[in-house]
Write a protein that holds these residues in place. Structure first.
Motif, mmCIF file in Angstrom:
data_model
loop_
_atom_site.group_PDB
_atom_site.id
_atom_site.type_symbol
_atom_site.label_atom_id
_atom_site.label_comp_id
_atom_site.label_asym_id
_atom_site.label_seq_id
_atom_site.Cartn_x
_atom_site.Cartn_y
_atom_site.Cartn_z
ATOM 1 N N PRO A 106 0.833 -1.214 0.000
ATOM 2 C CA PRO A 106 0.000 0.000 0.000
ATOM 3 C C PRO A 106 0.864 1.260 0.000
ATOM 4 O O PRO A 106 2.049 1.211 0.373
ATOM 5 C CB PRO A 106 -0.797 -0.116 1.303
ATOM 6 C CG PRO A 106 -0.642 -1.536 1.749
ATOM 7 C CD PRO A 106 0.683 -1.986 1.217
ATOM 8 N N PRO A 107 0.308 2.395 -0.425
ATOM 9 C CA PRO A 107 1.087 3.642 -0.432
ATOM 10 C C PRO A 107 1.441 4.077 0.997
ATOM 11 O O PRO A 107 0.867 3.607 1.971
ATOM 12 C CB PRO A 107 0.136 4.644 -1.096
ATOM 13 C CG PRO A 107 -1.228 4.074 -0.910
ATOM 14 C CD PRO A 107 -1.068 2.597 -0.926
ATOM 15 N N VAL A 108 2.409 4.995 1.083
ATOM 16 C CA VAL A 108 2.876 5.457 2.403
ATOM 17 C C VAL A 108 1.780 6.226 3.132
ATOM 18 O O VAL A 108 1.561 6.050 4.330
ATOM 19 C CB VAL A 108 4.135 6.336 2.242
ATOM 20 C CG1 VAL A 108 4.594 6.863 3.599
ATOM 21 C CG2 VAL A 108 5.237 5.532 1.565
ATOM 22 N N ALA A 109 1.070 7.076 2.387
ATOM 23 C CA ALA A 109 0.004 7.881 3.000
ATOM 24 C C ALA A 109 -1.259 7.755 2.166
ATOM 25 O O ALA A 109 -1.214 7.331 1.016
ATOM 26 C CB ALA A 109 0.428 9.346 3.082
ATOM 27 N N CYS A 110 -2.395 8.127 2.723
ATOM 28 C CA CYS A 110 -3.686 8.031 2.040
ATOM 29 C C CYS A 110 -3.670 8.870 0.759
ATOM 30 O O CYS A 110 -3.315 10.061 0.790
ATOM 31 C CB CYS A 110 -4.783 8.521 2.979
ATOM 32 S SG CYS A 110 -6.411 8.575 2.182
ATOM 33 N N PRO A 111 -4.047 8.254 -0.402
ATOM 34 C CA PRO A 111 -3.986 8.990 -1.680
ATOM 35 C C PRO A 111 -5.209 9.878 -1.936
ATOM 36 O O PRO A 111 -5.398 10.342 -3.064
ATOM 37 C CB PRO A 111 -3.907 7.852 -2.709
ATOM 38 C CG PRO A 111 -4.626 6.712 -2.082
ATOM 39 C CD PRO A 111 -4.431 6.845 -0.594
ATOM 40 N N ASN A 112 -6.041 10.145 -0.919
ATOM 41 C CA ASN A 112 -7.224 10.985 -1.106
ATOM 42 C C ASN A 112 -6.792 12.377 -1.580
ATOM 43 O O ASN A 112 -5.949 13.027 -0.944
ATOM 44 C CB ASN A 112 -7.973 11.098 0.235
ATOM 45 C CG ASN A 112 -9.346 11.731 0.062
ATOM 46 O OD1 ASN A 112 -9.595 12.454 -0.901
ATOM 47 N ND2 ASN A 112 -10.222 11.448 1.014
ATOM 48 N N PRO A 113 -7.361 12.861 -2.708
ATOM 49 C CA PRO A 113 -6.935 14.186 -3.217
ATOM 50 C C PRO A 113 -7.260 15.330 -2.241
ATOM 51 O O PRO A 113 -6.711 16.421 -2.366
ATOM 52 C CB PRO A 113 -7.726 14.325 -4.530
ATOM 53 C CG PRO A 113 -8.806 13.298 -4.473
ATOM 54 C CD PRO A 113 -8.322 12.196 -3.598
ATOM 55 N N ASP A 114 -8.148 15.083 -1.243
ATOM 56 C CA ASP A 114 -8.474 16.133 -0.275
ATOM 57 C C ASP A 114 -7.358 16.336 0.751
ATOM 58 O O ASP A 114 -7.463 17.217 1.622
ATOM 59 C CB ASP A 114 -9.777 15.794 0.465
ATOM 60 C CG ASP A 114 -10.963 15.766 -0.493
ATOM 61 O OD1 ASP A 114 -10.825 16.346 -1.595
ATOM 62 O OD2 ASP A 114 -11.991 15.139 -0.166
#
Length: 562
Positions: free
Chosen positions: A77-85
């Motif tokens: 999984p990515p390091v941090a949440c990929p939410n554009p917000d």
């Protein structure tokens, strides 16, 4: 639909530098290559999850993560949440529900090995893994010659406690072609068949001479040995496989054993035969175990795999075994089922299955010490009767003293490498290959006359006082019908005639010790006849008179006269 559509690339005609006959190196990583090799292992087909949905524990944002091929399909999984917000949360949870059908694909790993005939001097063939996905799974089997198109990757091996982390080279396949099927299809073109039909039209009134013309082209580096060349040609042509009324399959492939003194050319015939038939395996008995001949269970990573041995790799082709008597006794027993039932039953490492071995076996063995003609064959070769009875033909090559023959052979080897008796237009290896591919499609049927000859000969052998119990079993009658069908194929016929039955019986006579009908024939000292038709007539007369079949003899002589 979007997940299952693939663009398959083939040919690479403009990029010869991207075509490899040997296993690629690390410098090829990231390149699209074409690699040729032989499949030596296929793993079980598995289901691979290549996409997974995750949800952010803080903002409930759902995102998709692809499995990392370089990390052996581990989800990273990515390091941090990929939410554009701009959530930037560090906590994620995998959505429940398991693998979705759209996020899974079929997956299989195969192992290919460099083709021995393409290697440089002194090289040992190397192997590499190929990853197949979706419709490429189960597109090939062990023993196939394949060309794989794909991209080279470096991949971390699975991690195990106490082992170091290693990189391995893997070819991720975009396309795979099975070459042996293509070769057979390419050879069976109409113009090739037309060429052979024209050849037999020329010899319409003297077909035996036409057959001898083909035999001259078999193993041309060996002078004479007419009976051996005829027997090898019949084994390579093979009989017709059939299923009897009870549903039991009766094999069509012939097996032959050459027993002889050193230096009589046995290995030459084995090497030449392996070149002619596709899917051929040549091995020597001294280094072969039962696992090497049949199938080996190999542990790779955490899983057990079956790795095909020589007989499985030669399924649908020819298995040549040199130094057959050097195989250990308990290893030799494993060949029994493979020769007669044409399958190998496996119960290894929890895997219970049956593998096909529909192959002809051409074996060569040296006698145990000096060959004694007064002793039975099983004593001379130290092979058990159950194994000997499975061979259709056992030809003995004795290097007896013969001054005239020694003079002919020495002049052939030292002077002009060819003699008037054998000088003719020899077929090329490619043409011989094509011919045997074409005739294997013929399905000759036994005629009534041929049936009578084979049955009468079998009965005569069973009633003979000096019969060899290991050879004169019911298998001998099946062998005779197979050899007669093989000779009909060799003669490009759909019906097994009296001529084919007579030739099958005469070759069988040469393989029986002290044949009652033709007398003792030393197969090693047989040269090509100057008048094939006349020799056949003499042979036919001796055999049919010995079998007490005057009506068939008269019929055949009338046909010859016409």
């Amino acid at each position: 639909m979007r997940h299952t559509l693939h663009a398959r690339i083939t040919g690479l005609p403009v990029c010869p530098e991207l075509t490899r006959d040997t296993i690629p190196r690390s410098r090829d990583v990231g390149h699209f290559l074409s690699v040729t090799g032989t499949v030596i292992r296929t793993s079980a087909a598995k289901v691979l999850e290549y996409e997974r949905d995750y949800m952010c524990a803080k903002c409930r944002h759902v995102f998709t993560v692809q499995a990392d091929f370089d990390q052996f399909y581990i989800f990273v999984p990515p390091v941090a949440c990929p939410n554009p917000d701009g959530c930037n949360s560090l906590k994620f949870s995998c959505l429940a529900g398991g693998c979705q059908p759209a996020a899974c694909r079929d997956f299989q790993e195969i192992k290919i090995q460099e083709q021995v005939q393409r290697l440089s001097v002194g090289s040992i063939p190397r192997a590499m893994l190929v990853v197949l996905e979706d419709d490429l799974v189960d597109s090939c089997k062990s023993g196939d010659d394949v060309t794989v198109y794909g991209v080279m990757y470096q991949r971390w091996k699975p991690f195990y406690d106490g082992t170091r982390c290693d990189l391995e080279l893997v070819l991720k396949a975009n396309n795979i072609e099975v070459n042996n099927q293509q070769a057979a299809a390419a050879l069976l073109m109409k113009d090739v068949q037309k060429e052979f039909e024209d050849f037999w039209n020329i010899y319409k009134y003297d077909p035996i001479a036409g057959r001898n013309q083909i035999l001259l082209s078999l193993c041309p580096q060996v002078f004479g040995m007419f009976v051996i060349k005829l027997a090898v040609a019949m084994v390579l042509a093979g009989g017709v496989q059939r299923v009897d009324s009870s549903g039991t399959m009766i094999r069509g492939e012939c097996h032959m054993l050459l027993v002889g003194d050193p230096g009589t050319g046995k290995s030459q015939f084995l090497k030449y035969a392996a070149k002619i038939i596709p899917r051929s395996v040549l091995t020597a008995g001294i280094g072969s175990t039962s696992a090497g001949l049949t199938v080996a269970a190999v542990k790779d990573g955490g899983d057990w795999h079956l790795e095909a041995g020589a007989l499985v790799l030669a399924d649908g082709g020819l298995c040549c075994i040199d130094e057959f008597n050097s195989i250990k006794e308990h290893d030799r027993i494993s060949i029994h089922e493979a020769m007669e039932q044409q399958s190998i039953s496996v119960a290894k490492a929890g895997m219970v299955c049956k593998l096909n071995t529909r192959t002809s076996i051409l074996a060569a063995a040296n006698p145990k010490g000096q060959y004694d003609p007064n002793e039975p064959l099983s004593v001379n070769v130290a092979l058990a009767s159950p194994l000997l009875s499975r061979f259709d033909l056992v030809l003995v090559l004795l290097d007896t003293r013969n001054a005239e023959w020694d003079h002919i052979i020495s002049s052939f080897i030292l002077e002009d490498r060819g003699l008037p008796a054998e000088s003719a237009s020899v077929w090329s290896l490619e043409k011989i290959k094509a011919y045997f591919s074409v005739i294997k499609r013929l399905q000759p049927q036994l005629s009534e006359e041929a049936n009578i000859i084979l049955t009468r000969y079998y009965q005569l052998q069973r009633q003979s006082d000096g019969r060899n119990a290991a050879r004169t079993t019911i298998r001998m009658l099946e062998s005779l019908s197979r050899l007669a069908e093989a000779h009909a194929r060799l003669m490009y016929r759909q019906i097994v005639t009296i001529e084919d039955a007579v030739m099958a019986v005469s070759v069988m006579e040469c393989s029986m010790q002290g044949g009652a009908l033709l007398g003792n024939v030393n197969a090693l000292l047989t040269s090509f006849p100057d008048d094939p038709c006349q020799q056949y007539q003499i042979q036919c007369q001796m055999l049919l008179e010995g079998l007490n079949l005057p009506l068939l003899l008269q019929k055949e002589m009338d046909r010859q006269a016409r």
